[in-house]
Write a protein that holds these residues in place. Structure first.
Motif, PDB file in Angstrom:
ATOM      1  N   GLU A  50       0.824  -1.214   0.000  1.00  0.00           N
ATOM      2  CA  GLU A  50       0.000   0.000   0.000  1.00  0.00           C
ATOM      3  C   GLU A  50       0.858   1.264   0.000  1.00  0.00           C
ATOM      4  O   GLU A  50       0.503   2.255  -0.602  1.00  0.00           O
ATOM      5  N   GLY A  51       1.984   1.227   0.694  1.00  0.00           N
ATOM      6  CA  GLY A  51       2.834   2.410   0.811  1.00  0.00           C
ATOM      7  C   GLY A  51       4.028   2.429  -0.133  1.00  0.00           C
ATOM      8  O   GLY A  51       4.966   3.204   0.069  1.00  0.00           O
ATOM      9  N   GLU A  84       3.556   7.405  -5.491  1.00  0.00           N
ATOM     10  CA  GLU A  84       3.431   6.843  -4.150  1.00  0.00           C
ATOM     11  C   GLU A  84       2.076   6.187  -3.941  1.00  0.00           C
ATOM     12  O   GLU A  84       1.045   6.773  -4.253  1.00  0.00           O
ATOM     13  N   GLY A  85       2.098   4.958  -3.425  1.00  0.00           N
ATOM     14  CA  GLY A  85       0.891   4.235  -3.070  1.00  0.00           C
ATOM     15  C   GLY A  85       0.417   3.300  -4.171  1.00  0.00           C
ATOM     16  O   GLY A  85       0.575   3.571  -5.356  1.00  0.00           O
TER      17      GLY A  85
END
Length: 94
Positions: free
Chosen positions: A31-32, A44-45
């Motif tokens: 997720e990160g 990002e993500g």
């Protein structure tokens, strides 16, 4: 052992990319997760990574990739930093 696991992930990434499957590609990231595009843009993500790949697949349908890992550094038991090159081939649409 960890190196083989990462090699399998790179192989799955390649298969998913070559199939044009943005959701499957993004599913290989946490997720990160953060990635840097070829143009140097930071993404990002997982959701943003999926959008990035979906847009790339739409712009270049049929594109394929080969991944060459150059360095691999394990940061902990479940984290690694992999750097390398990608060899992309665009479809000629013939």
């Amino acid at each position: 052992m960890q190196g083989r696991v990462l090699a399998a992930l790179v192989e799955q990434f390649t298969r998913s990319f070559n199939a044009g499957d943005a959701k499957s590609v993004a599913g290989l990231f946490t997720e990160g997760a953060r990635i840097v595009t070829g143009e140097g843009r930071l993404i990002e993500g997982r959701a943003a990574i999926e959008r990035q790949f979906a847009a790339a697949f739409e712009q270049n349908p049929g594109q394929t990739i080969e991944v060459r890992t150059e360095t691999l550094r394990f940061l902990g038991p479940d984290a690694a930093l992999e750097e390398g090159q990608r060899l992309a081939r665009e479809s000629l649409g013939l």
